[in-house]
Design a protein around this motif. Structure first.
Motif, mmCIF file in Angstrom:
data_model
loop_
_atom_site.group_PDB
_atom_site.id
_atom_site.type_symbol
_atom_site.label_atom_id
_atom_site.label_comp_id
_atom_site.label_asym_id
_atom_site.label_seq_id
_atom_site.Cartn_x
_atom_site.Cartn_y
_atom_site.Cartn_z
ATOM 1 N N UNK A 1 17.018 37.061 52.387
ATOM 2 C CA UNK A 1 17.499 36.857 53.759
ATOM 3 C C UNK A 1 19.012 36.918 53.874
ATOM 4 N N UNK A 2 19.700 37.022 52.737
ATOM 5 C CA UNK A 2 21.166 37.035 52.753
ATOM 6 C C UNK A 2 21.671 38.331 53.372
ATOM 7 N N UNK A 3 22.651 38.207 54.247
ATOM 8 C CA UNK A 3 23.245 39.363 54.900
ATOM 9 C C UNK A 3 23.984 40.211 53.872
ATOM 10 N N UNK A 4 23.686 41.535 53.732
ATOM 11 C CA UNK A 4 24.393 42.385 52.752
ATOM 12 C C UNK A 4 25.900 42.389 52.964
ATOM 13 N N UNK A 5 26.298 42.295 54.215
ATOM 14 C CA UNK A 5 27.745 42.271 54.489
ATOM 15 C C UNK A 5 28.384 41.043 53.853
ATOM 16 N N UNK A 6 27.768 39.904 54.010
ATOM 17 C CA UNK A 6 28.309 38.673 53.440
ATOM 18 C C UNK A 6 28.231 38.690 51.921
ATOM 19 N N UNK A 7 27.102 39.189 51.396
ATOM 20 C CA UNK A 7 26.947 39.257 49.942
ATOM 21 C C UNK A 7 28.029 40.115 49.301
ATOM 22 N N UNK A 8 28.260 41.286 49.881
ATOM 23 C CA UNK A 8 29.284 42.183 49.330
ATOM 24 C C UNK A 8 30.662 41.549 49.430
ATOM 25 N N UNK A 9 30.923 40.864 50.518
ATOM 26 C CA UNK A 9 32.224 40.211 50.686
ATOM 27 C C UNK A 9 32.441 39.142 49.623
ATOM 28 N N UNK A 10 31.402 38.356 49.341
ATOM 29 C CA UNK A 10 31.524 37.311 48.322
ATOM 30 C C UNK A 10 31.766 37.897 46.940
ATOM 31 N N UNK B 1 36.742 37.547 44.868
ATOM 32 C CA UNK B 1 37.623 37.126 43.759
ATOM 33 C C UNK B 1 38.753 38.102 43.472
ATOM 34 N N UNK B 2 38.480 39.395 43.551
ATOM 35 C CA UNK B 2 39.544 40.376 43.330
ATOM 36 C C UNK B 2 40.597 40.284 44.426
ATOM 37 N N UNK B 3 40.159 40.149 45.678
ATOM 38 C CA UNK B 3 41.109 40.070 46.785
ATOM 39 C C UNK B 3 41.971 38.814 46.682
ATOM 40 N N UNK B 4 41.345 37.694 46.328
ATOM 41 C CA UNK B 4 42.103 36.446 46.193
ATOM 42 C C UNK B 4 43.101 36.547 45.051
ATOM 43 N N UNK B 5 42.665 37.117 43.918
ATOM 44 C CA UNK B 5 43.577 37.264 42.779
ATOM 45 C C UNK B 5 44.761 38.155 43.139
ATOM 46 N N UNK C 1 38.938 33.392 31.874
ATOM 47 C CA UNK C 1 37.700 33.104 32.611
ATOM 48 C C UNK C 1 37.792 33.639 34.030
ATOM 49 N N UNK C 2 38.911 33.387 34.682
ATOM 50 C CA UNK C 2 39.082 33.888 36.043
ATOM 51 C C UNK C 2 39.039 35.423 36.073
ATOM 52 N N UNK C 3 39.628 36.043 35.062
ATOM 53 C CA UNK C 3 39.629 37.505 35.018
ATOM 54 C C UNK C 3 38.206 38.047 34.914
ATOM 55 N N UNK C 4 37.388 37.424 34.082
ATOM 56 C CA UNK C 4 36.010 37.918 33.933
ATOM 57 C C UNK C 4 35.164 37.590 35.157
ATOM 58 N N UNK C 5 35.522 36.546 35.901
ATOM 59 C CA UNK C 5 34.843 36.297 37.184
ATOM 60 C C UNK C 5 35.104 37.458 38.136
ATOM 61 N N UNK C 6 36.351 37.935 38.165
ATOM 62 C CA UNK C 6 36.692 39.102 38.991
ATOM 63 C C UNK C 6 35.891 40.314 38.543
ATOM 64 N N UNK C 7 35.825 40.544 37.227
ATOM 65 C CA UNK C 7 35.111 41.715 36.715
ATOM 66 C C UNK C 7 33.628 41.652 37.037
ATOM 67 N N UNK C 8 33.010 40.500 36.841
ATOM 68 C CA UNK C 8 31.575 40.368 37.118
ATOM 69 C C UNK C 8 31.296 40.594 38.596
ATOM 70 N N UNK C 9 32.164 40.083 39.463
ATOM 71 C CA UNK C 9 31.959 40.291 40.897
ATOM 72 C C UNK C 9 32.012 41.758 41.279
#
Length: 1024
Positions: free
Chosen positions: A622-631, A635-639, A714-722
């Motif tokens: 039920x998750x909105x694809x737009x919201x999922x993709x944004x999430x 992390x990359x945008x915030x970094x 750790x933060x870098x790999x969070x960006x990569x996984x996202x």
């Protein structure tokens, strides 16, 4: 009878140099019998110091002359020499002799009657223990060489006596010899003036000798000889003067019969030497090379006078000076010594990238695995089709012909400029020369690994942390714009994304390396060729870079030159059509695309809505694809945005600025359509701008993540996984071959036509394609079919149809309908041999009906013979068609002389840039050895601390460090970052203390300066 010595002192300005020189003259054990001070455009302090010295004569000139001309002006106010024992001591304001210098020079002339010129040992002004220069000679080919230069004086050269030549500072010359040889050659104002004078003295039967015990401190201000300023601009001037002097001497010394040959070879030699200058990374010396050649070629009167002067004084043959030339073994030894020194420095360096040590090898291995997983179905394919992909031409020669200005074999054909992208395709096809179309397969298979590697190297310029480099590489190599371009079949966009990371890496290194700057300019041209819509953003980034790069701007200034040369003809044609926006058209086969929303563009996805997540998830979640993709992308945008809080503020602004430029380009591209494919306008693809924006985000994120001391990995790999999760639907679509591309044969026409093309390369096929609106689209294809490298944005952005196209449309329309039209018109006008009716691409009823009507009309045409159904459509052949139809041939002289001129210019510029980009030596430019520098000085304090010379020890010095100045081929330039390396010299300075003397000082009567000419004292000129 004692010899009479007249000291001639030339001064330009006051300061400590002139003061110390005058004090040293007064302190001589054997004082000069007369002192003539020549002031050339001198300041008030120089005039005061000269007057205080009580010279015999003061010659004040209103303009600055060369050292030889200034001495000539002084000699005119002197009486004629009374015997051959009289001598002139030629001094400059920066030559401070030791107390015994003149005494020992005079002793040499007295004891050796055959010696006409005696020269001292010149030591560094600020480092009296080092020899500045001591004697000069020439090689077999006439190149000037210092016998000794920039060495610690340990008495190792005190055995020297007879030499071929000298430097002009502080030499003692017999007055009669000076007059008989007419002084220094005016054509040699700064370089080789004393060397040429010494050679002429040798040929007149005299000897030239050095006196090791005569010590003179020499600062190298440029009064006598070229200035020893180590700055790049002064070095280039010195190099140009040295080359001009060498060429002048070559014409003067050559036999009369050989002079025309030397003259004719000057320009060819300048070209060859310029190529060498590019290879040794000294492009700044190239203008001086041509300036010296042209200046010498058109200095006939000066050469003629010098030849007459040499002939009138010469009494011995050239064999008399042969033993004093530098022998080939010594030249070879010096070259080997310089090469070994460079190798030693290279071995001692630590490579800054540490590719394997920071995980680069694992990143490369992972990217190769990802590429194999994505394109398993493409392994073993010889070609690729779908989307905007067509085969490449079958021959390398044809590839490069399509990359040059001339005949464009598309549609009815026309003469025009080639798209720069055709040159990129020619390079790609040449790599797989045995089957050029396989080059596109290689591009698809290697795109992810090469892009990943480029991202890793670009990140290495900003951080030393292996985890951050690895994450940046993976995020860049699996970026949404790249994967979408691979799925859609957009070769230009794929190539642009792959090269952008390498462009960033090269630009970061361009500040200190000519090779990196040249590589960056080639990559800049390739990126713009593959994605012209990036040109405005890249030009803005270049201008900003020029403005903030300081002294490094000289290397970045030529960045757009190759791109401009490649695109210049196309730019002129589009502007001539009043269609400048046509320059932004995506090259290759026009391919329609969707228009993403601004939100989707901000997330970096140019293709399917929300990265394909809506179809991938469906109704299961039920998750909105737009919201999922944004999430996932957040992390990359915030970094990236957090980079403004990191220490590397300028690097953060650079990354975010690039991201903003790329995003603006993508948004603008979504609203611009400049190309036409059939009845539809094709908008620019937004993915090219998003590739640039993604690069900026990655660079900014690298700055932020590398600043986090704890938990940064750790933060870098969070960006990569996202990011990897965000592109999961696109990646799965590629891996399962659910895309627009597929393996294909190397042709776009039926095999029957291909077999005919083997014997008739210009065989012409009329392709009729039904459109959805009920119309038909008619195109001509020659040989085995259309190719990607022959596509032209000039054709795709044309407003309206040409007369030939209108005629072709009329012929195709009549053939596809029962009109009773004479089909022979297609043969007469266009040389058509085959007609191919393609099936409709969709399920549109109008297109199906149009295809059925066309098939019926073509079957009922008596002039056509049905070949049958093929994989490409239904094929007919004209029964009256003949091989090598004249109407199908390329018009004779298509392009004319303009083709050769444009192609030559492009080859010269690209070839020169390519030569400059070739590295020459391990780490030669990335890590420069410090060069001895001394602080610059103002005119008022000139003489306190004087730059002597910059030893050519880095990559720009070329393979022959010993030839840096004399040969005019190598220029040592300072570090372009503005932080010049300074080597601290703690050697104790030992100034020359004047010794007491019983000799009476020179005391002429008061002098009244006369600005109009020389000033003489009243009374006896020889007063002592």
């Amino acid at each position: 009878m004692f010899p009479r010595v007249t000291a001639v002192l030339v001064a330009h300005h006051g300061g400590d140099h002139l003061k110390r020189t005058l004090d040293a003259i007064r302190a001589q054990r054997r004082t000069p019998d007369a002192l003539v001070v020549v002031l050339t455009e001198a300041d008030a302090e120089a005039r005061e110091l000269a007057a205080a010295a009580s010279p015999t004569h003061v010659v004040e000139l209103s303009q600055r002359l060369s050292f030889g001309e200034a001495v000539r002006a002084a000699e005119r106010v002197l009486d004629a020499p009374t015997s051959d024992r009289d001598a002139l001591w030629l001094l400059a304001e920066d030559t401070a002799p030791a107390p015994e210098a003149l005494e020992r020079l005079v002793a040499t002339l007295e004891t050796a009657k055959s010696v006409a010129i005696a020269g001292p040992k010149l030591r560094e002004w600020d480092d009296p223990d080092r020899i500045a220069t001591f004697g000069r000679t020439i090689t077999r080919f006439g190149r000037s060489e210092a016998l000794v230069a920039d060495e610690l004086d340990q008495g190792q050269h005190d055995g020297l006596s007879d030499v071929l030549g000298l430097d002009p500072a502080a030499i003692l010359v017999r007055h009669t010899v000076w007059r008989s040889l007419d002084g220094f050659d005016p054509a040699l104002p700064t370089v080789d003036d004393a060397l040429d004078f010494s050679i002429r003295a040798r040929l007149a039967g005299h000897r030239v000798s050095v006196v090791p015990d005569a010590i003179v401190l020499f600062a190298g201000d440029g009064v006598a000889g070229p200035p020893a300023d180590p700055r790049a601009r002064a070095s280039r001037r010195r190099t140009r003067a040295a080359r001009a002097a060498a060429l002048h001497r070559r014409l003067v010394y050559a036999p009369a019969a050989a002079v025309p040959l030397h003259w004719l070879l000057f320009l060819p030699l300048a070209i060859i030497r310029s190529i060498r200058l590019l290879l040794v990374k000294s492009p700044g010396a190239i203008p001086g090379e041509f300036s010296a050649a042209l200046g010498t070629m058109f200095s006939g009167m000066r050469v003629a006078r010098a030849r007459r002067r040499l002939k009138s004084a010469r009494t011995v043959g050239w064999s008399a000076i042969a033993p004093l030339r530098m022998q080939p073994d010594e030249v070879r030894r010096r070259r080997q010594h310089a090469a070994e020194a460079r190798r030693t420095r290279a071995r001692g360096r630590k490579h800054e990238l540490q590719f394997l040590g920071t995980g680069g090898g694992w990143v490369l291995l992972a990217s190769v695995g990802a590429s194999v997983a994505l394109f398993t179905w493409l392994l073993g394919a010889r070609g690729i089709s779908g989307g905007g992909i067509l085969p490449l031409s079958s021959g390398v020669a044809e590839l490069w012909r399509n990359a040059a200005y001339g005949w464009r074999d598309i549609g009815t054909g026309f003469v025009g400029a080639a798209d720069p992208f055709a040159a990129a395709l020619a390079v790609l096809g040449s790599i797989a020369f045995w089957a050029p179309s396989f080059g596109l397969v290689l591009l698809w298979l290697l795109a992810v690994p090469v892009a990943t590697l480029g991202g890793w190297f670009a990140a290495s310029r900003l951080t030393e942390r292996g985890s951050v480099r690895a994450v940046a590489a993976l995020v860049w190599g699996l970026a949404p714009p790249l994967l979408v371009a691979l799925a859609d079949g957009r070769p230009g966009a794929v190539l642009a994304h792959v090269l952008l990371g390498w462009l960033a890496f090269a630009v970061f290194g361009a500040a200190t390396s000519w090779a990196a700057a040249a590589t960056a300019s080639l990559l800049f041209a390739a990126v713009i060729a593959a994605a012209p819509s990036l040109a405005p953003a890249l030009v803005v980034a270049w201008l900003v870079g020029i403005a903030v790069s300081g002294r490094a701007a000289v290397r970045l200034a030529g960045l757009p030159l190759p791109a401009l040369v490649l695109a210049g003809p196309l730019v002129l044609e589009q502007i001539g059509r009043a269609n400048p926006f046509g320059l932004l058209a995506d090259p290759g086969l026009p391919l329609q695309s969707t228009s993403p929303s601004v939100w989707q563009l901000a997330l970096g996805f140019p293709g399917a809505p929300w990265g394909g997540w809506d179809e991938f998830v469906g109704d299961a979640v039920s998750l909105d694809p737009k919201l999922l993709l944004t999430l996932l992308v957040l992390p990359l945008l915030v970094a990236a945005l957090a980079a403004v809080l990191a220490p590397g503020f300028r690097a953060a602004l650079l990354g975010l600025g690039i991201a903003l430029l790329g995003f603006a380009t993508a948004v603008a591209a979504a609203h611009v359509a400049v190309a036409v494919a059939g009845p539809e306008a094709v908008q620019l693809w937004t993915g090219a701008g998003l590739s640039l924006a993604w690069l900026g985000l990655v660079l900014a994120a690298v700055v932020a993540l590398s600043a986090v001391r704890r938990g940064g990995a750790v933060l870098a790999w969070v960006v990569a996984v996202g990011v990897i999760a965000a592109v999961l639907p696109t990646g799965l679509g590629i891996a399962t071959a659910s895309t627009a591309i597929a393996p294909a044969a190397e042709r776009t026409l039926p095999a029957f036509v291909g077999a005919e093309a083997d014997s008739d390369p210009r065989v012409t096929t009329l392709r009729i394609q039904p459109e959805d609106d009920g119309s038909i689209r008619a195109t001509l294809e020659r040989g085995a079919g259309a190719t990607l490298d022959e596509q032209s944005t000039l054709e795709q952005t044309r407003e309206g149809m040409s007369e030939a196209e209108e005629e072709l449309a009329e012929i195709a329309g009549n053939l596809a309908s029962r009109s009773g039209f004479d089909p022979d018109a297609a043969i007469r006008e266009f040389g058509v041999s085959f007609v191919l009716l393609t099936a409709p691409t969709g399920d549109d009823r109008e297109a199906e009906a149009t295809a059925a009507r066309a098939r019926t009309a073509l079957d009922g045409n008596a002039a056509l013979v049905a070949v049958g159904e093929t994989d490409f459509g239904t094929l007919w052949r004209f029964g009256a068609a003949e091989p090598d139809a004249p109407a199908a041939q390329i018009p004779a002289g298509a392009g004319g002389v303009l083709t050769g001129i444009i192609t030559a210019v492009q080859i010269i510029v690209i070839g020169a840039t390519l030569l400059l980009s070739i590295p020459t030596g391990a780490g030669r430019e990335a890590d420069r050895r410090p060069v001895r520098r001394r602080p610059a000085k103002s005119r008022k304090s000139r003489g306190t601390r004087t730059p002597r010379r910059a030893t050519p020890v880095d990559g720009d010095a070329g393979p022959e460090a010993a030839e840096a100045v004399s040969d005019g081929a190598d220029v040592t330039e300072p570090d372009e970052t503005g932080a010049d390396a300074i080597e601290t010299d703690a050697t104790e300075r030992r100034p020359i203390e004047p010794e007491p003397t019983e000799r009476r000082p020179i005391e002429p009567e008061p002098i009244e300066p006369d600005a109009a000419g020389p000033t003489e004292p009243k009374g006896d000129d020889d007063a002592r």
